[in-house]
Design an enzyme around this catalytic site. Structure first.
Site, PDB file in Angstrom:
ATOM      1  CG  ASN A 203      -1.970   1.185   1.418  1.00 55.26           C
ATOM      2  OD1 ASN A 203      -2.794   0.941   0.064  1.00 55.26           O
ATOM      3  ND2 ASN A 203      -1.501   2.131   1.932  1.00 55.26           N
ATOM      4  CE1 TYR A 207      -2.166   7.054   4.465  1.00 57.26           C
ATOM      5  CE2 TYR A 207      -0.192   5.510   4.356  1.00 57.26           C
ATOM      6  CZ  TYR A 207      -1.355   5.721   4.137  1.00 57.26           C
ATOM      7  OH  TYR A 207      -2.072   4.514   3.702  1.00 57.26           O
ATOM      8  NE  ARG A 208       0.658  15.053  10.693  1.00 59.55           N
ATOM      9  CZ  ARG A 208      -1.045  15.938  11.000  1.00 59.55           C
ATOM     10  NH1 ARG A 208      -2.190  15.891  10.344  1.00 59.55           N
ATOM     11  NH2 ARG A 208      -1.290  15.184  12.452  1.00 59.55           N
ATOM     12  N   GLY A 226      -4.818   3.055   4.882  1.00 63.48           N
ATOM     13  CA  GLY A 226      -4.218   1.189   3.727  1.00 63.48           C
ATOM     14  C   GLY A 226      -3.182   1.376   4.945  1.00 63.48           C
ATOM     15  CD  GLU A 268      -2.013   2.897  -2.971  1.00 64.16           C
ATOM     16  OE1 GLU A 268      -1.332   1.467  -2.663  1.00 64.16           O
ATOM     17  OE2 GLU A 268      -2.969   2.796  -2.661  1.00 64.16           O
ATOM     18  CG  ASP A 317      -4.604  18.308   8.326  1.00 64.65           C
ATOM     19  OD1 ASP A 317      -4.714  18.145   7.601  1.00 64.65           O
ATOM     20  OD2 ASP A 317      -4.146  17.433   9.602  1.00 64.65           O
TER      21      ASP A 317
HETATM   22  C1  LIG Z   1      -1.228  16.528   1.088  1.00 70.07           C
HETATM   23  C2  LIG Z   1      -1.618  15.124   1.422  1.00 70.07           C
HETATM   24  C3  LIG Z   1      -1.301  15.020   3.068  1.00 70.07           C
HETATM   25  C4  LIG Z   1      -1.926  14.130   3.067  1.00 70.07           C
HETATM   26  N1  LIG Z   1      -2.135  13.669   4.813  1.00 70.07           N
HETATM   27  C5  LIG Z   1      -2.409  12.816   5.330  1.00 70.07           C
HETATM   28  C6  LIG Z   1      -2.512  12.550   6.301  1.00 70.07           C
HETATM   29  O1  LIG Z   1      -0.882  13.110   7.322  1.00 70.07           O
HETATM   30  N2  LIG Z   1      -3.181  11.580   6.852  1.00 70.07           N
HETATM   31  C7  LIG Z   1      -3.636  10.590   6.333  1.00 70.07           C
HETATM   32  O2  LIG Z   1      -4.298   9.598   6.351  1.00 70.07           O
HETATM   33  N3  LIG Z   1      -3.517  11.287   5.438  1.00 70.07           N
HETATM   34  C8  LIG Z   1      -3.654  11.542   4.679  1.00 70.07           C
HETATM   35  N4  LIG Z   1      -3.902  12.501   3.194  1.00 70.07           N
HETATM   36  C9  LIG Z   1      -4.687  11.472   2.515  1.00 70.07           C
HETATM   37  C10 LIG Z   1      -4.313   9.856   1.944  1.00 70.07           C
HETATM   38  O3  LIG Z   1      -3.595  10.603   1.334  1.00 70.07           O
HETATM   39  C11 LIG Z   1      -5.401   9.553   1.060  1.00 70.07           C
HETATM   40  O4  LIG Z   1      -7.174   9.321   1.755  1.00 70.07           O
HETATM   41  C12 LIG Z   1      -5.287   8.127   0.492  1.00 70.07           C
HETATM   42  O5  LIG Z   1      -6.238   8.374   0.140  1.00 70.07           O
HETATM   43  C13 LIG Z   1      -4.413   7.674   1.361  1.00 70.07           C
HETATM   44  O6  LIG Z   1      -3.965   5.928   1.048  1.00 70.07           O
HETATM   45  P1  LIG Z   1      -4.333   5.040   1.056  1.00 70.07           P
HETATM   46  O7  LIG Z   1      -6.399   4.904   0.649  1.00 70.07           O
HETATM   47  O8  LIG Z   1      -4.077   3.788   0.081  1.00 70.07           O
HETATM   48  O9  LIG Z   1      -4.449   4.751   2.497  1.00 70.07           O
HETATM   49  C14 LIG Z   1      -2.832  13.364   2.614  1.00 70.07           C
HETATM   50  C15 LIG Z   1      -3.632  13.724   0.860  1.00 70.07           C
HETATM   51  C16 LIG Z   1      -2.861  14.834   0.988  1.00 70.07           C
HETATM   52  C17 LIG Z   1      -3.184  15.370  -0.396  1.00 70.07           C
HETATM   53 MN   LIG Z   2      -4.324   1.644  -0.651  1.00 73.52          MN
END
Ligand SMILES: Cc1cc2nc3c(=O)[nH]c(=O)nc-3n(C[C@H](O)[C@H](O)[C@H](O)COP(=O)(O)O)c2cc1C
Ligand SMILES: [Mn+2]
Length: 518
Positions: A203, A207-208, A226, A268, A317
């Protein structure tokens, strides 16, 4: 038509551009040659006048945020800060921060084109297999290309031109302190790689990562994401050491894919391969069993101790508010690898609109078609930028039976991360959901608040500060469609006011005669 665009590197990429020449069709997927890496994308932005280089010395501590925020809010270009005080590495920011740049990043000329590509493939899988020999033959190039979009492993990679395993430190990277009350510096435009401990499936999430010290960062994967699922699975498997990698700066489709809420288990990098019409090259990390995009700028390798949680935050945020300190896992860095002269790619989030708005809009366009697989009555969807994506969702439907708007609300609340939608407004098919004036007009006119609102409890975004409890709260659906008698509307529903077509045509024809200037 697609013209070759030469870049600063020796390679050439194909991008949408008007041309009188016709290229030989090489399959729907083959019209565009992928960006190899971030540099090719930056070079293209430069060529198209969408990159501003800043050589004036600036600070990574708040100053870059303030500059970028002003540029973002003014709809300005991508920025490359070439002289960041105390660092010898440039900072790239706001790369995706417009509809054009976002589209170019994904190899389309508009985000609707992206939606159309997704639709085409879903149609094929869902309900329209090719018929007849000609139609089948026409599909062959596309099918052939589909076999090439999966990631493939290479043994030598630019992202490992420099390998640091002993003398490693995050201190050399110009990581931003984004906002005054932030708990420190954060990596933001990340691709956080983790693996399902059972299946080994990857995955990647954006995430920050909060810098805790020069060798550890916080992993802010929220509970619904994920990475968090892999963390829980690793705990359940009594895996103490969960191997991870954080990638900074890859080809733009791969970066975007990390931000996309793909169905669980969908890779991804496979999605990135689909977007860029070509598989992403990956390379094995040096100290962990994780594969990362070979053309990345910077890779942090390491592990998360599944017994360890540390305070993370606060952080300014994308909600426009600070998120408080909460316990999150920590990554211990075992190696840092990077290219020669790496570019540090980052973003800032805050009060919208900002760069992430456009990443979200790309997702909205492809998600529309995923939603339609199970909710075929959906015509269009708008997740207004002001709503931070999940706060407000406007959806138009072809309504054919009583209660259908409510069924659509429940469907959306049941679809992956769309579960976090706080307000869902459902309108009829003739309403343009992209026009919020019209949406408000319909809400005001068509909603009887007592009858047409549906309030339910359920999971809410981890960042939501309005719900009484963390991650659990209420959501509201507003049915702004025309009501049927069976929906508790025994009175007749009035017609929209529309001028007759004959009079419209007459007035258009005679307009000049009236001498009215508008
Ligand atoms: C600039 C940016 C920062 C983000 N930061 C976070 C974060 O810190 N934590 C988080 O859970 N999602 C964050 N997101 C949202 C996730 O990237 C998004 O939900 C994505 O679907 C996560 O991948 P996953 O579905 O595989 O978990 C962020 C998105 C963007 C565009
Ligand atoms: Mn994913």
């Amino acid at each position: 038509m697609y013209l070759p665009v030469s870049t600063s590197t020796s390679s050439v990429c194909w991008l949408p551009f008007p041309s009188i020449h016709r290229r030989k069709r090489v399959g729907e997927l083959g019209r565009f040659m992928a960006f190899q890496d971030l540099r090719e994308f930056i070079a293209l932005l430069d060529k198209r006048g969408q990159l501003q280089r800043i050589s004036t010395p600036v600070s990574a501590d708040l100053e870059i945020t303030e500059i970028t925020d002003r540029v973002s809010k003014a709809g300005g270009p991508a920025l490359l800060f070439e002289n960041v005080r105390g660092y010898d590495m440039p900072v790239a920011i706001n790369l995706f921060g417009s509809y054009d740049r976002m589209s170019w990043a994904l190899g389309v000329s508009t985000l609707d084109e992206l939606g159309a590509r997704i639709k085409k493939w879903l149609d094929l899988v869902q309900n329209r297999p090719p018929e007849g020999i000609i139609e089948k033959a026409r599909l062959l190039p596309d099918l052939a290309e589909l076999t090439r979009i999966g990631p493939h492993t290479v043994s030598h990679a630019p992202c490992q031109e420099v390998v640091l395993t002993d003398e490693l430190s995050l201190d050399k990277f110009p990581i931003l302190q984004c906002w005054p009350q932030d708990g420190g510096k954060y990596l933001t435009l990340t691709m956080c790689h983790s693996k399902d401990p059972e299946t080994g499936k990857r995955n990647i999430g954006m995430y920050r990562c909060q810098v805790r010290d020069s060798r550890t960062v916080g992993m802010h994967w929220q509970i619904h994401k994920g990475g968090a699922a892999h963390f829980r699975d690793a705990q359940a498997h009594a895996t103490k050491r969960m191997e991870v990698a954080v990638v900074i700066g890859a080809d733009p489709a791969s970066i975007y894919s990390a931000s996309a809420p793909l169905p669980p288990g969908v890779d991804e990098l496979l999605f990135a391969g689909f977007l860029r019409h070509k598989g992403v090259e990956v390379v094995q990390c040096k100290t962990v069993d994780v594969k990362v995009p070979a053309h990345a700028e910077i890779v942090l390798e390491g592990y998360v101790d599944t017994d360890e949680l540390q305070p993370e935050g606060p952080f300014g945020d994308h909600t426009g508010y600070y998120t408080p300190i909460e316990p999150y896992p920590v990554m211990h860095i075992t190696a840092i690898t990077h290219r020669h002269n790496p570019i540090y790619a980052t973003t800032i989030v805050g009060k919208p609109p900002m760069e992430d708005a456009y990443l979200g809009k790309a997702t909205e366009r492809f998600f529309l078609h995923l939603l339609r697989v199970v909710l075929p009555e959906i015509v269009d969807i708008n997740m207004p930028i002001e709503g931070g994506f999940h706060n407000v969702v406007v959806v138009s439907i072809r309504k054919r039976y009583p209660g259908q708007a409510r069924k659509v609300m429940c469907g959306i609340w049941g679809m992956m991360l769309m579960m976090l939608s706080k307000f869902i407004i459902v309108v009829d098919e003739n309403v343009n959901v992209q026009d919020l004036h019209e949406v408000l007009f319909r809400v005001g006119n068509n909603v009887d608040p007592k009858r047409d609102t549906m309030i339910v409890d359920g999971p809410v975004d981890a960042l939501d500060h309005s719900s009484p409890y963390e991650k659990f709260g209420s959501k509201m659906g507003l049915d702004a469609t025309a009501k049927l008698p069976e929906e508790g509307h025994p009175r007749p529903w009035p017609d929209d006011i529309e001028m007759s077509p004959e009079i419209k045509a007459l007035v258009t024809k005679r307009w000049a005669e009236y001498g009215i200037r508008l």
